[in-house]
Scaffold this active site. Structure first.
Site, PDB file in Angstrom:
ATOM      1  N   ILE A   6       3.688  -2.220   1.899  1.00 55.18           N
ATOM      2  CA  ILE A   6       4.667  -2.137   0.813  1.00 55.18           C
ATOM      3  C   ILE A   6       4.420  -3.303  -0.136  1.00 55.18           C
ATOM      4  O   ILE A   6       4.247  -4.446   0.308  1.00 55.18           O
ATOM      5  CB  ILE A   6       6.119  -2.212   1.328  1.00 55.18           C
ATOM      6  N   LYS A  32       8.289  -4.115  16.410  1.00 56.03           N
ATOM      7  CA  LYS A  32       8.584  -2.897  15.667  1.00 56.03           C
ATOM      8  C   LYS A  32       8.462  -1.651  16.555  1.00 56.03           C
ATOM      9  O   LYS A  32       9.175  -0.662  16.366  1.00 56.03           O
ATOM     10  CB  LYS A  32       7.652  -2.779  14.460  1.00 56.03           C
ATOM     11  N   SER A  41      18.426  -9.173   0.094  1.00 59.32           N
ATOM     12  CA  SER A  41      18.270  -9.990  -1.113  1.00 59.32           C
ATOM     13  C   SER A  41      16.957  -9.717  -1.828  1.00 59.32           C
ATOM     14  O   SER A  41      16.789 -10.090  -2.989  1.00 59.32           O
ATOM     15  CB  SER A  41      18.360 -11.484  -0.764  1.00 59.32           C
ATOM     16  N   TYR A  54       4.312  -8.782  15.897  1.00 61.21           N
ATOM     17  CA  TYR A  54       4.991  -7.894  14.951  1.00 61.21           C
ATOM     18  C   TYR A  54       4.981  -6.458  15.457  1.00 61.21           C
ATOM     19  O   TYR A  54       6.021  -5.783  15.469  1.00 61.21           O
ATOM     20  CB  TYR A  54       4.297  -7.973  13.590  1.00 61.21           C
TER      21      TYR A  54
END
Length: 250
Positions: A189, A160, A15, A156
């Site tokens: 990003i 990952k 989304s 995190y």
């Protein structure tokens, strides 16, 4: 040239951010797309509308893909709407922006991150291993943090990093069906997820990137779409770094 015309693609976490950019780039390449999302219905429906404007079939499905029933709902909807799955992009995930030292990290934060980033990929890729057609593509979104760690974000980085070894394992398992399984490892990003740290310290962040800029969502979506294409048919079990060279720096 990409060989994606008429391919049926499913993208989780689509989304916004990288997932949105990937779904739309797949649509521009001619693929039909399923847009998986957690809660952002309006944004997901917008992606569907933009994809349909490009002349492909598209649908949106809300699902908690960290649960078996949520993942099953997403894949079942794709089978009904598109008739199958040729490409799956496992993109759903979270990153907690607050710096939290490991000594003070709560169990709840650890469990939430592992569930959202690792368990969700297990649940969805397990189904992709069953339903993606022979000769299909699976791409998993990891992170530079999964390769070199990230202080004060150990939850995190651990989630990952696990995705990288998971990718390599599944790539070997599915190779006999000519299904490739690869991983992209983005750095910073420019998306909503890291809006706060970029606002606070964009200069130092960009100074640590050899190319001198933070990636856009499209910068990451492009390599994902490449891995989904026929151009990458002999690439499997690989980690494609999309970080402007930052993984090369200390």
């Amino acid at each position: 040239m990409l060989g994606l015309r008429g391919r049926r693609a499913l993208v989780s976490g689509a989304s916004r951010g990288v997932g949105r950019a990937t779904a739309l780039m797949l649509a521009r390449a001619g693929a039909d797309v399923g847009v998986g999302y957690a809660t952002r219905e309006a944004e997901a429906n917008e992606v569907v509308g933009l994809a349909r404007d490009l002349g492909v079939r598209a649908f949106a499905q809300a699902a908690d893909v960290s649960t078996p029933w949520g993942a099953e709902m997403l894949f079942e909807r794709c089978l009904v709407e598109l008739g199958g799955v040729d490409v799956f992009v496992a993109n759903a995930g979270i990153w907690v922006p607050d710096d939290v030292p490991l000594a003070g990290m709560a169990d709840a934060q650890w469990e939430r991150t592992i569930t959202a980033n690792l368990t969700s990929v297990f649940q969805t890729v397990r189904l992709a291993a069953r339903f993606v057609t022979d000769g299909g593509r699976i791409v998993i979104v990891s992170s530079t943090a999964g390769q070199r760690g990230e202080a004060f974000h150990a939850d995190y980085a651990a989630s990952k990093g696990a995705l990288i070894s998971f990718t390599k394992s599944v790539a070997v398992e599915l190779a006999e069906r000519d299904v490739t399984v690869n991983c992209v490892a983005p750095g910073w990003i420019d998306t909503e997820m890291i809006e706060r740290p970029l606002a606070e310290r964009r200069g130092p962040i960009e100074a640590g990137i050899p190319l001198g800029r933070v990636a856009s969502a499209d910068d990451v979506a492009g390599p994902i779409v490449f891995l989904c294409s026929t151009l990458a048919r002999h690439v499997t079990g690989e980690v494609l770094n999309v970080n402007g060279g930052s993984v090369l720096c200390g």
